[in-house]
Each structure stands twice: as C-alpha cells, then as structure tokens.
Design a protein around this motif. Structure first.
Motif, PDB file in Angstrom:
ATOM      1  N   TYR A  15      33.082  45.464  37.018  1.00 34.73           N
ATOM      2  CA  TYR A  15      34.064  45.410  38.284  1.00 34.73           C
ATOM      3  C   TYR A  15      35.180  46.434  38.036  1.00 34.73           C
ATOM      4  N   GLN A  16      35.401  46.532  36.712  1.00 37.29           N
ATOM      5  CA  GLN A  16      36.698  47.766  36.258  1.00 37.29           C
ATOM      6  C   GLN A  16      35.910  49.305  36.377  1.00 37.29           C
ATOM      7  N   ARG A  17      34.915  49.261  35.820  1.00 33.45           N
ATOM      8  CA  ARG A  17      34.147  50.594  35.985  1.00 33.45           C
ATOM      9  C   ARG A  17      33.789  51.124  37.634  1.00 33.45           C
ATOM     10  N   ARG A  18      33.637  49.799  38.473  1.00 33.70           N
ATOM     11  CA  ARG A  18      33.368  50.159  39.845  1.00 33.70           C
ATOM     12  C   ARG A  18      34.587  50.367  40.590  1.00 33.70           C
ATOM     13  N   GLY A  19      35.726  50.294  39.948  1.00 34.28           N
ATOM     14  CA  GLY A  19      37.076  50.354  40.604  1.00 34.28           C
ATOM     15  C   GLY A  19      37.389  48.964  41.565  1.00 34.28           C
ATOM     16  N   LEU A  20      36.963  47.842  41.324  1.00 26.11           N
ATOM     17  CA  LEU A  20      37.069  46.814  42.186  1.00 26.11           C
ATOM     18  C   LEU A  20      38.321  46.068  41.369  1.00 26.11           C
ATOM     19  N   LEU A  21      38.513  46.320  40.067  1.00 29.31           N
ATOM     20  CA  LEU A  21      39.428  45.444  39.497  1.00 29.31           C
ATOM     21  C   LEU A  21      40.139  46.653  38.305  1.00 29.31           C
ATOM     22  N   SER A  22      41.559  46.620  38.564  1.00 26.87           N
ATOM     23  CA  SER A  22      42.150  47.568  37.610  1.00 26.87           C
ATOM     24  C   SER A  22      41.919  46.947  36.331  1.00 26.87           C
ATOM     25  N   GLU A  23      42.337  48.132  34.963  1.00 27.74           N
ATOM     26  CA  GLU A  23      42.292  47.668  33.801  1.00 27.74           C
ATOM     27  C   GLU A  23      43.761  47.871  33.223  1.00 27.74           C
ATOM     28  N   PRO A  24      44.297  46.967  32.853  1.00 32.04           N
ATOM     29  CA  PRO A  24      45.728  47.058  32.248  1.00 32.04           C
ATOM     30  C   PRO A  24      45.698  47.889  31.120  1.00 32.04           C
ATOM     31  N   LYS A  25      47.109  48.707  30.890  1.00 33.71           N
ATOM     32  CA  LYS A  25      47.091  49.415  29.945  1.00 33.71           C
ATOM     33  C   LYS A  25      47.185  48.563  28.646  1.00 33.71           C
ATOM     34  N   ARG A  26      46.720  49.139  27.391  1.00 35.44           N
ATOM     35  CA  ARG A  26      46.730  48.374  26.071  1.00 35.44           C
ATOM     36  C   ARG A  26      48.176  48.783  25.581  1.00 35.44           C
ATOM     37  N   PRO A  27      48.890  47.734  25.253  1.00 29.68           N
ATOM     38  CA  PRO A  27      50.007  48.177  24.577  1.00 29.68           C
ATOM     39  C   PRO A  27      49.872  48.582  23.041  1.00 29.68           C
ATOM     40  N   PRO A  28      50.490  49.263  22.601  1.00 33.49           N
ATOM     41  CA  PRO A  28      50.361  49.819  20.987  1.00 33.49           C
ATOM     42  C   PRO A  28      50.154  48.650  20.276  1.00 33.49           C
ATOM     43  N   GLY A  29      48.766  48.826  19.469  1.00 35.30           N
ATOM     44  CA  GLY A  29      48.633  47.780  18.522  1.00 35.30           C
ATOM     45  C   GLY A  29      48.141  46.357  19.225  1.00 35.30           C
ATOM     46  N   GLY A  30      48.164  46.478  20.328  1.00 35.77           N
ATOM     47  CA  GLY A  30      47.977  45.083  21.073  1.00 35.77           C
ATOM     48  C   GLY A  30      46.616  45.023  22.077  1.00 35.77           C
ATOM     49  N   ILE A  31      46.364  43.913  22.651  1.00 38.18           N
ATOM     50  CA  ILE A  31      45.238  43.896  23.642  1.00 38.18           C
ATOM     51  C   ILE A  31      45.789  44.043  25.029  1.00 38.18           C
ATOM     52  N   ARG A  32      44.855  44.164  25.814  1.00 41.64           N
ATOM     53  CA  ARG A  32      44.978  44.304  27.265  1.00 41.64           C
ATOM     54  C   ARG A  32      45.421  42.550  27.621  1.00 41.64           C
ATOM     55  N   ARG A  33      46.286  42.360  28.538  1.00 41.56           N
ATOM     56  CA  ARG A  33      46.394  41.189  29.133  1.00 41.56           C
ATOM     57  C   ARG A  33      46.237  41.140  30.715  1.00 41.56           C
ATOM     58  N   TYR A  34      45.791  40.120  31.282  1.00 41.66           N
ATOM     59  CA  TYR A  34      45.663  40.013  32.687  1.00 41.66           C
ATOM     60  C   TYR A  34      46.358  38.774  33.169  1.00 41.66           C
ATOM     61  N   GLY A  35      46.580  38.597  34.443  1.00 42.77           N
ATOM     62  CA  GLY A  35      47.319  37.535  35.059  1.00 42.77           C
ATOM     63  C   GLY A  35      46.629  36.852  36.390  1.00 42.77           C
ATOM     64  N   PHE A  36      47.385  36.312  36.998  1.00 46.13           N
ATOM     65  CA  PHE A  36      46.992  35.718  38.304  1.00 46.13           C
ATOM     66  C   PHE A  36      46.648  36.447  39.255  1.00 46.13           C
ATOM     67  N   ALA A  37      47.147  37.675  39.474  1.00 39.04           N
ATOM     68  CA  ALA A  37      46.790  38.503  40.358  1.00 39.04           C
ATOM     69  C   ALA A  37      45.378  39.099  40.084  1.00 39.04           C
ATOM     70  N   ASP A  38      44.860  39.160  38.942  1.00 42.01           N
ATOM     71  CA  ASP A  38      43.631  39.589  38.516  1.00 42.01           C
ATOM     72  C   ASP A  38      42.597  38.633  38.746  1.00 42.01           C
ATOM     73  N   ILE A  39      43.154  37.049  38.429  1.00 40.82           N
ATOM     74  CA  ILE A  39      42.089  36.175  38.903  1.00 40.82           C
ATOM     75  C   ILE A  39      42.137  35.800  40.251  1.00 40.82           C
ATOM     76  N   ASP A  40      43.125  36.307  41.280  1.00 43.89           N
ATOM     77  CA  ASP A  40      42.738  36.281  42.691  1.00 43.89           C
ATOM     78  C   ASP A  40      42.102  37.318  43.242  1.00 43.89           C
ATOM     79  N   ARG A  41      42.107  38.513  42.326  1.00 41.50           N
ATOM     80  CA  ARG A  41      40.960  39.686  42.797  1.00 41.50           C
ATOM     81  C   ARG A  41      39.823  39.332  42.531  1.00 41.50           C
ATOM     82  N   LEU A  42      39.411  38.709  41.445  1.00 47.03           N
ATOM     83  CA  LEU A  42      37.947  38.251  41.043  1.00 47.03           C
ATOM     84  C   LEU A  42      37.389  37.128  42.079  1.00 47.03           C
TER      85      LEU A  42
END
Length: 146
Positions: A27-54
């Motif tokens: 879905y991220q590759r298709r543009g249906l869901l955005s990919e959050p930025k990766r913080p330096p040395g960290g992992i991407r984090r998702y939230g409630f808006a992403d659950i709603d979108r899915l």
C-alpha cells in the motif's frame, strides 16, 4: 519520550489493522498509505491515523473497489467532494448490478445442467460434461460473457 499516538511499529500496525506487513508495504508503494520518516538510528512509527487509513482501504476493498478506485476515493476524503465520491460509488454499484445479473444467468445455466444430470442418472455420457464440451453453456445462459 515516545508519542503514544505514533507508537506502533510496522508489525504492530499490521496486527492492529489485521493485515500483513507486506500488505502495508505494498500500500505504501501504491501511495495508499504514507511511509513515516525513519528517525536517526530508529525505526518508523505508525499511529491511529494509519490504522484508520488501512481500515478505509480494507472496507473499500470489501465493497468491491479496486486499489486504483480506492486511491481516487482517498483523494476525495476531505469531505468537500461528496458529488465526485458519489459518482464513483454509483459507477461501482452499476458494475455490481451487472455482475449480479451475470451470476444469476450462470446459476440458471448450472442449475439446468445439474437437473439434466439428475434426470439421467444411468446415462453413460454426462450431460453436464457434454454441454461444456459443446459450448452449450453460452446457449443456456444467454448474455454471459467470459
């Protein structure tokens, strides 16, 4: 400090939305869901808006919308494009009704073939198999296009 609104890993998001991680990536590759930025040395984090979108995407799929059509709907989700969204839904409804008509014709043709089989239980040649070989399904279910 971790923001609880954006505290899910991709695995946590997948579990919360009842989808696979690969589905999220697709879905991220298709543009249906955005990919959050990766913080330096960290992992991407998702939230409630992403659950709603899915949830939106999965619900639209259950209603028969293709991913391209869902993409169109997502572009209209700000609430000011109700007429356009309605037009997309009307088009989908027309498609669904046409599919139902075709399925009813298929059901009638199959029902007739099954009845022929039951009417000739001791026959050496199976009427259903013979009809399929002869292309009789098209005659029995007028208007079915494959």
């Amino acid at each position: 400090m971790l923001d609880k609104a954006n505290s899910l890993t991709i695995g946590g998001l997948a579990k919360a939305a009842n989808v696979n991680v690969e589905t999220i990536r697709y879905y991220q590759r298709r543009g249906l869901l955005s990919e959050p930025k990766r913080p330096p040395g960290g992992i991407r984090r998702y939230g409630f808006a992403d659950i709603d979108r899915l949830t939106f995407v999965k619900t639209a799929q259950q209603l028969g919308f293709s991913l391209d059509e869902i993409s169109d709907l997502l572009r209209l989700e700000d609430g000011t494009h109700c007429e356009e969204a309605s037009a997309l839904a009307e088009h989908k409804l027309k498609d669904v009704r046409e599919k139902i008509e075709r399925l009813v014709k298929i059901e009638e043709a199959l029902s007739e073939m099954v009845s022929q089989c039951h009417a000739q239980p001791d026959s050496i040649a199976c009427p259903l198999i013979a009809s399929l070989h002869e292309g009789d399904i098209g005659k029995k279910a007028k208007g079915i296009s494959f």
